[in-house]
Motif scaffolding. Structure first.
Motif, PDB file in Angstrom:
ATOM      1  N   VAL A 135      37.670  37.413  58.316  1.00 18.36           N
ATOM      2  CA  VAL A 135      38.845  38.067  57.751  1.00 18.36           C
ATOM      3  C   VAL A 135      39.586  37.111  56.826  1.00 18.36           C
ATOM      4  CG1 VAL A 135      41.093  39.048  58.307  1.00 18.36           C
ATOM      5  CG2 VAL A 135      39.082  39.689  59.654  1.00 18.36           C
ATOM      6  N   ALA A 136      39.732  35.851  57.258  1.00 19.02           N
ATOM      7  CA  ALA A 136      40.425  34.855  56.436  1.00 19.02           C
ATOM      8  C   ALA A 136      39.690  34.624  55.133  1.00 19.02           C
ATOM      9  CB  ALA A 136      40.559  33.552  57.208  1.00 19.02           C
ATOM     10  N   ALA A 137      38.363  34.574  55.211  1.00 20.55           N
ATOM     11  CA  ALA A 137      37.577  34.358  53.997  1.00 20.55           C
ATOM     12  C   ALA A 137      37.735  35.516  53.031  1.00 20.55           C
ATOM     13  CB  ALA A 137      36.105  34.170  54.361  1.00 20.55           C
ATOM     14  N   GLN A 138      37.826  36.732  53.594  1.00 19.87           N
ATOM     15  CA  GLN A 138      38.007  37.900  52.738  1.00 19.87           C
ATOM     16  C   GLN A 138      39.396  37.897  52.108  1.00 19.87           C
ATOM     17  OE1 GLN A 138      37.939  41.636  54.801  1.00 19.87           O
ATOM     18  NE2 GLN A 138      37.435  42.790  52.959  1.00 19.87           N
ATOM     19  N   ALA A 139      40.382  37.434  52.870  1.00 18.00           N
ATOM     20  CA  ALA A 139      41.751  37.488  52.407  1.00 18.00           C
ATOM     21  C   ALA A 139      42.072  36.392  51.400  1.00 18.00           C
ATOM     22  CB  ALA A 139      42.708  37.387  53.594  1.00 18.00           C
ATOM     23  N   GLN A 140      41.342  35.267  51.456  1.00 14.03           N
ATOM     24  CA  GLN A 140      41.626  34.161  50.549  1.00 14.03           C
ATOM     25  C   GLN A 140      40.330  33.491  50.159  1.00 14.03           C
ATOM     26  OE1 GLN A 140      44.860  31.698  51.671  1.00 14.03           O
ATOM     27  NE2 GLN A 140      44.228  29.966  50.437  1.00 14.03           N
ATOM     28  N   THR A 141      39.949  33.619  48.911  1.00 16.00           N
ATOM     29  CA  THR A 141      38.735  33.007  48.407  1.00 16.00           C
ATOM     30  C   THR A 141      39.037  32.303  47.090  1.00 16.00           C
ATOM     31  OG1 THR A 141      38.104  35.018  47.204  1.00 16.00           O
ATOM     32  CG2 THR A 141      37.274  34.779  49.451  1.00 16.00           C
ATOM     33  N   LYS A 142      38.156  31.418  46.694  1.00 14.33           N
ATOM     34  CA  LYS A 142      38.295  30.726  45.421  1.00 14.33           C
ATOM     35  C   LYS A 142      37.068  30.999  44.567  1.00 14.33           C
ATOM     36  CE  LYS A 142      41.475  27.071  46.769  1.00 14.33           C
ATOM     37  NZ  LYS A 142      41.775  25.616  46.738  1.00 14.33           N
ATOM     38  N   LYS A 143      37.323  31.300  43.310  1.00  8.34           N
ATOM     39  CA  LYS A 143      36.243  31.609  42.382  1.00  8.34           C
ATOM     40  C   LYS A 143      36.328  30.687  41.174  1.00  8.34           C
ATOM     41  CE  LYS A 143      36.575  36.548  43.561  1.00  8.34           C
ATOM     42  NZ  LYS A 143      35.220  36.821  44.056  1.00  8.34           N
ATOM     43  N   ASN A 144      35.188  30.360  40.613  1.00  6.06           N
ATOM     44  CA  ASN A 144      35.114  29.641  39.349  1.00  6.06           C
ATOM     45  C   ASN A 144      34.486  30.571  38.325  1.00  6.06           C
ATOM     46  OD1 ASN A 144      36.047  26.829  39.943  1.00  6.06           O
ATOM     47  ND2 ASN A 144      34.429  26.973  41.478  1.00  6.06           N
ATOM     48  N   PHE A 145      35.195  30.795  37.234  1.00  7.71           N
ATOM     49  CA  PHE A 145      34.736  31.741  36.232  1.00  7.71           C
ATOM     50  C   PHE A 145      35.027  31.174  34.853  1.00  7.71           C
ATOM     51  CE2 PHE A 145      35.264  35.281  33.319  1.00  7.71           C
ATOM     52  CZ  PHE A 145      34.153  36.070  33.593  1.00  7.71           C
ATOM     53  N   GLN A 146      33.969  30.807  34.150  1.00  9.30           N
ATOM     54  CA  GLN A 146      34.097  30.308  32.774  1.00  9.30           C
ATOM     55  C   GLN A 146      35.198  29.242  32.660  1.00  9.30           C
ATOM     56  OE1 GLN A 146      34.410  33.515  29.911  1.00  9.30           O
ATOM     57  NE2 GLN A 146      32.642  34.597  30.725  1.00  9.30           N
ATOM     58  N   GLU A 147      35.155  28.272  33.549  1.00  9.84           N
ATOM     59  CA  GLU A 147      36.078  27.139  33.590  1.00  9.84           C
ATOM     60  C   GLU A 147      37.493  27.511  34.037  1.00  9.84           C
ATOM     61  OE1 GLU A 147      34.551  23.899  30.476  1.00  9.84           O
ATOM     62  OE2 GLU A 147      35.010  25.810  29.497  1.00  9.84           O
ATOM     63  N   LEU A 148      37.672  28.747  34.457  1.00 10.23           N
ATOM     64  CA  LEU A 148      38.900  29.142  35.138  1.00 10.23           C
ATOM     65  C   LEU A 148      38.673  29.009  36.640  1.00 10.23           C
ATOM     66  CD1 LEU A 148      39.728  32.506  33.305  1.00 10.23           C
ATOM     67  CD2 LEU A 148      40.753  30.276  32.824  1.00 10.23           C
ATOM     68  N   GLU A 149      39.671  28.480  37.342  1.00  5.79           N
ATOM     69  CA  GLU A 149      39.644  28.487  38.799  1.00  5.79           C
ATOM     70  C   GLU A 149      40.607  29.589  39.252  1.00  5.79           C
ATOM     71  OE1 GLU A 149      40.699  24.609  40.168  1.00  5.79           O
ATOM     72  OE2 GLU A 149      39.289  23.615  38.824  1.00  5.79           O
ATOM     73  N   VAL A 150      40.119  30.474  40.106  1.00  2.00           N
ATOM     74  CA  VAL A 150      40.933  31.608  40.532  1.00  2.00           C
ATOM     75  C   VAL A 150      40.958  31.669  42.051  1.00  2.00           C
ATOM     76  CG1 VAL A 150      41.360  34.073  40.330  1.00  2.00           C
ATOM     77  CG2 VAL A 150      40.251  32.858  38.442  1.00  2.00           C
ATOM     78  N   GLU A 151      42.157  31.650  42.604  1.00  4.78           N
ATOM     79  CA  GLU A 151      42.354  31.813  44.047  1.00  4.78           C
ATOM     80  C   GLU A 151      42.737  33.262  44.312  1.00  4.78           C
ATOM     81  OE1 GLU A 151      45.157  29.972  47.651  1.00  4.78           O
ATOM     82  OE2 GLU A 151      45.362  29.260  45.583  1.00  4.78           O
ATOM     83  N   VAL A 152      41.953  33.931  45.139  1.00  2.00           N
ATOM     84  CA  VAL A 152      42.182  35.342  45.442  1.00  2.00           C
ATOM     85  C   VAL A 152      42.773  35.451  46.844  1.00  2.00           C
ATOM     86  CG1 VAL A 152      41.157  37.634  45.613  1.00  2.00           C
ATOM     87  CG2 VAL A 152      40.240  35.964  43.969  1.00  2.00           C
ATOM     88  N   VAL A 153      43.944  36.061  46.938  1.00  3.36           N
ATOM     89  CA  VAL A 153      44.661  36.169  48.206  1.00  3.36           C
ATOM     90  C   VAL A 153      45.024  37.630  48.447  1.00  3.36           C
ATOM     91  CG1 VAL A 153      46.676  35.445  49.543  1.00  3.36           C
ATOM     92  CG2 VAL A 153      45.629  33.860  47.901  1.00  3.36           C
ATOM     93  N   GLY A 154      44.657  38.173  49.600  1.00  2.00           N
ATOM     94  CA  GLY A 154      45.037  39.527  49.953  1.00  2.00           C
ATOM     95  C   GLY A 154      43.985  40.554  49.577  1.00  2.00           C
ATOM     96  N   THR A 155      44.266  41.806  49.917  1.00  2.00           N
ATOM     97  CA  THR A 155      43.297  42.880  49.687  1.00  2.00           C
ATOM     98  C   THR A 155      43.940  44.133  49.107  1.00  2.00           C
ATOM     99  OG1 THR A 155      43.603  43.628  51.972  1.00  2.00           O
ATOM    100  CG2 THR A 155      41.783  42.093  51.565  1.00  2.00           C
ATOM    101  N   GLY A 156      45.160  44.022  48.600  1.00  2.00           N
ATOM    102  CA  GLY A 156      45.852  45.192  48.072  1.00  2.00           C
ATOM    103  C   GLY A 156      45.581  45.423  46.595  1.00  2.00           C
ATOM    104  N   LYS A 157      46.570  45.937  45.898  1.00  2.00           N
ATOM    105  CA  LYS A 157      46.430  46.215  44.475  1.00  2.00           C
ATOM    106  C   LYS A 157      46.374  44.909  43.685  1.00  2.00           C
ATOM    107  CE  LYS A 157      48.738  50.709  44.622  1.00  2.00           C
ATOM    108  NZ  LYS A 157      49.853  51.547  44.088  1.00  2.00           N
ATOM    109  N   PRO A 158      45.530  44.825  42.641  1.00  2.00           N
ATOM    110  CA  PRO A 158      45.308  43.549  41.961  1.00  2.00           C
ATOM    111  C   PRO A 158      46.466  43.132  41.057  1.00  2.00           C
ATOM    112  CG  PRO A 158      44.066  45.287  40.877  1.00  2.00           C
ATOM    113  CD  PRO A 158      44.671  45.899  42.111  1.00  2.00           C
ATOM    114  N   VAL A 159      46.833  41.861  41.180  1.00  2.00           N
ATOM    115  CA  VAL A 159      47.833  41.244  40.316  1.00  2.00           C
ATOM    116  C   VAL A 159      47.255  39.919  39.827  1.00  2.00           C
ATOM    117  CG1 VAL A 159      50.140  40.253  40.153  1.00  2.00           C
ATOM    118  CG2 VAL A 159      49.774  42.313  41.512  1.00  2.00           C
ATOM    119  N   LEU A 160      47.113  39.780  38.529  1.00  2.00           N
ATOM    120  CA  LEU A 160      46.617  38.546  37.920  1.00  2.00           C
ATOM    121  C   LEU A 160      47.816  37.674  37.577  1.00  2.00           C
ATOM    122  CD1 LEU A 160      43.921  37.214  36.843  1.00  2.00           C
ATOM    123  CD2 LEU A 160      44.599  38.104  34.600  1.00  2.00           C
ATOM    124  N   MET A 161      47.834  36.438  38.092  1.00  2.00           N
ATOM    125  CA  MET A 161      48.972  35.547  37.936  1.00  2.00           C
ATOM    126  C   MET A 161      48.566  34.341  37.105  1.00  2.00           C
ATOM    127  SD  MET A 161      50.445  35.753  41.827  1.00  2.00           S
ATOM    128  CE  MET A 161      51.808  36.878  42.146  1.00  2.00           C
TER     129      MET A 161
END
Length: 299
Positions: A23-49
């Motif tokens: 559950v924790a892994a689903q709720a908070q993950t880290k992605k690397n995308f084209q030299e962007l580092e993105v931390e994903v937190v939560g499972t609701g509606k998407p908000v890009l910060m």
């Protein structure tokens, strides 16, 4: 018999531990995308910060936490800032705009709310103008479409290009001690909290100087006002003024500048913080959180 020693109990503990970890892994993950580092937190509606110049993505964590559990935050770390590895690009703003849009597409985010602070606000506007259908709503935090308009409202593109080139060369050529001192000075007045100012200084010193110089020079020459009619996403702009009160600024005079610069953005809502400085997500977090909540609820 001690229940904690039975095989069944141990298996249940292991199963519960695995479930919690999943559950924790689903709720908070880290992605690397084209030299962007993105931390994903939560499972609701998407908000890009999107953070600002020399900032760490972690600047949004308190805002994200306050938005749970209704929101899935995609917290971006831009390359070259706050210790992140620099990107292999000649320019900065346009490539970052394109990568952020590509991330939205790759992750299949359905018309996310995009929240941008300072330089991140410029990127949010550029995203919405470039691909209007890709962005649901915008929350722009203390960012103007024409930054140099504050100093030189009638400056020509040629004048701005010359000034930006001179500034960039000066930043790159500056001795280490002088550059670090300038970084410390420029952080003053960014937040009301001295501890937060210390964090801004830390991030600035950890940022790649070439990336900082390139991004700053592009911001100096960027006039996004002609793009505003292309932005179809409903937009809320949050402004700060209190740090400039010693120089004669008032809430009314500063709001007038925001209204003038955003005049061609249809339906824009402009709200001024009563007392927050530039980093409103720290100094007036309720203002930012409420604006994002409204944007999410209106999607």
């Amino acid at each position: 018999m001690n229940a904690s020693r039975t095989p069944l109990f141990r298996r249940l503990v292991v199963a519960a531990t695995v479930l919690v970890a999943a559950v924790a892994a689903q709720a908070q993950t880290k992605k690397n995308f084209q030299e962007l580092e993105v931390e994903v937190v939560g499972t609701g509606k998407p908000v890009l910060m999107v953070p600002g110049l020399n900032s760490a993505g972690s600047v949004w964590r308190e805002t994200c936490a306050a938005l749970q559990p209704q929101v899935q935050c995609h917290i971006v770390q831009l390359p070259g800032f706050a210790g992140a590895k620099p990107a292999a690009v000649d320019a900065f703003l346009a490539p970052m705009r394109d990568r952020l849009l590509a991330y939205v597409d790759a992750e299949k985010l359905q018309a996310p709310v995009v929240v941008g602070h300072s330089l991140g606000g410029a990127l949010a506007l550029m995203m919405a103008a470039q691909q209007p259908a890709a962005v649901g709503r915008l929350v722009i935090v203390d960012s103007l479409p024409f930054i140099m308009g504050l100093r030189m409202p009638s400056a020509t593109p040629e004048q701005l290009q010359g000034m930006a080139a001179q500034m960039k060369a000066g930043v790159l050529a500056s001795p280490k001690e002088a550059y670090e001192q300038q970084t410390r000075q420029s952080a003053q007045g960014m937040s009301k909290d001295p501890a937060r100012v210390a964090t801004v200084i830390e991030w600035g010193l950890a940022s790649d100087r070439a990336t900082t110089a390139a991004a700053m020079s592009e911001l100096w020459t960027a006039d996004l006002r002609p793009l505003l009619p292309k932005v179809k996403a409903p937009t809320t702009v949050l402004g700060a003024w209190a740090a400039y009160a010693p120089m004669g600024s008032t809430e009314a005079s500063t709001k007038a500048i925001f209204e003038q610069q955003y005049a061609s953005l249809a339906g824009v809502q402009i709200r001024m913080s009563a007392a927050g400085y530039h980093f409103l997500m720290w100094d007036d977090n309720s203002l930012v959180v409420n604006a994002v909540r409204e944007a999410v609820a209106s999607k």
